[in-house]
Scaffold this active site. Structure first.
Site, PDB file in Angstrom:
ATOM      1  N   SER A 151       0.845  -1.197   0.000  1.00 48.71           N
ATOM      2  CA  SER A 151       0.000   0.000   0.000  1.00 48.71           C
ATOM      3  C   SER A 151       0.877   1.242   0.000  1.00 48.71           C
ATOM      4  CB  SER A 151      -0.896   0.019   1.240  1.00 48.71           C
ATOM      5  OG  SER A 151      -1.584   1.241   1.383  1.00 48.71           O
ATOM      6  N   TYR A 164      -2.228  -0.569  10.764  1.00 46.38           N
ATOM      7  CA  TYR A 164      -2.298  -1.006   9.358  1.00 46.38           C
ATOM      8  C   TYR A 164      -1.015  -0.704   8.590  1.00 46.38           C
ATOM      9  CZ  TYR A 164      -3.996  -0.957   4.483  1.00 46.38           C
ATOM     10  OH  TYR A 164      -4.167  -1.166   3.135  1.00 46.38           O
ATOM     11  N   LYS A 168       1.672  -3.101   6.068  1.00 46.72           N
ATOM     12  CA  LYS A 168       1.906  -2.895   4.643  1.00 46.72           C
ATOM     13  C   LYS A 168       3.380  -2.606   4.349  1.00 46.72           C
ATOM     14  CE  LYS A 168      -2.151  -3.757   3.076  1.00 46.72           C
ATOM     15  NZ  LYS A 168      -2.381  -4.882   2.148  1.00 46.72           N
TER      16      LYS A 168
END
Length: 261
Positions: A151, A164, A168
């Site tokens: 990401s 998160y 990533k």
């Protein structure tokens, strides 16, 4: 001309969003077989069966097998490989895509949210990559292509993504190290870094019209991404056109990252 003729492609988290778009595009590009992983609840069961039926009806002779399970459980990746080899005898491409992003404030975030996000996003990617790479190693010198869906969040921060973004960044790092570790088996490993893609994972967040318009204005191309925008780069990295590309990170964000001002 099809870019993936005869390829066997495994996609985790394939029932919706980026995973689903990748499955359809791989079928369009001539993939012989698809191994479609999904979580296994009622919603994803219905979605993945619909996907399988659509692919086999509209993109013959592509065939698909479906495998359910929590990707954060290492036994799921073993099941995925077993099902793929039983159906197609090999695996040429892995798209490690399964992921979650439950937005949460850092100071009040329950540890369970951190643990679940890490288990699905990072642990799951490790398990799938290792399991498929073991199979690909047996296929040497044929090798294979592993694509981790990272990401833009691997490169920048987010106030509600403190759980998160590290996962990533970990996927990006995993692909870089796997490129080094697996090159001797002719296995390539690359990461794709999507920007803001309109999917179920951020549907609630983007329902705020002011925030949505702000995100659109930050891109150079003046729009949010779609799952199909990621499927094309995935096909490229899976194909022989990218046969000398490994350890790379491809930012697919409509110019979001560079648009500082």
């Amino acid at each position: 001309m099809a870019l993936l003729p005869g390829k066997i492609v495994c996609i985790t988290g394939s029932s919706r969003g980026i995973g689903r778009a990748c499955a359809v595009e791989c079928a369009k590009q001539g993939a012989k077989g698809l191994i479609l992983h999904y979580l296994g609840d009622a919603a994803t069961e219905q979605e993945v069966q619909s996907l399988r039926e659509d692919i086999e009806a509209n993109y013959a002779p592509t065939k698909a097998v479906v495998v359910a399970g929590d990707i954060g459980d290492p036994t799921t990746s073993s099941k995925i490989v077993e099902a793929g080899v039983a159906a197609f005898e090999r695996i040429d491409v892995l798209v490690s895509n399964a992921g979650i992003c439950p937005f949460a404030e850092f100071l009040t975030m329950p540890l369970a949210v951190w643990e679940k996000t890490r288990q699905v996003n990072l642990d799951g990617s490790f398990y799938a990559t290792q399991a498929v790479a073991k199979q690909m190693e047996k296929q040497t010198p044929q090798g294979g292509s592993i694509i981790g869906i990272s990401s833009i969040s691997a490169l920048v921060g987010g106030g509600q993504q403190c759980h998160y973004t590290p996962t990533k960044a970990g996927i990006l790092s995993l692909m870089q190290s796997c490129a080094v570790a697996l090159g001797k088996y002719n296995i390539r490993a690359n990461a794709i870094l999507p920007g803001t893609i309109a999917t179920d994972i951020n549907k609630e967040d983007l329902s705020d019209e002011v925030k949505r318009e702000g995100m659109i204005k930050r891109t150079c191309l003046g729009r949010l991404g779609t799952p199909e925008d990621i499927a094309g780069p995935v096909v490229f990295l899976a194909s022989d056109l990218a046969r000398y590309v490994t350890g790379a990170s491809l930012l697919v964000d409509g110019g979001l990252f560079v648009n500082l001002q």
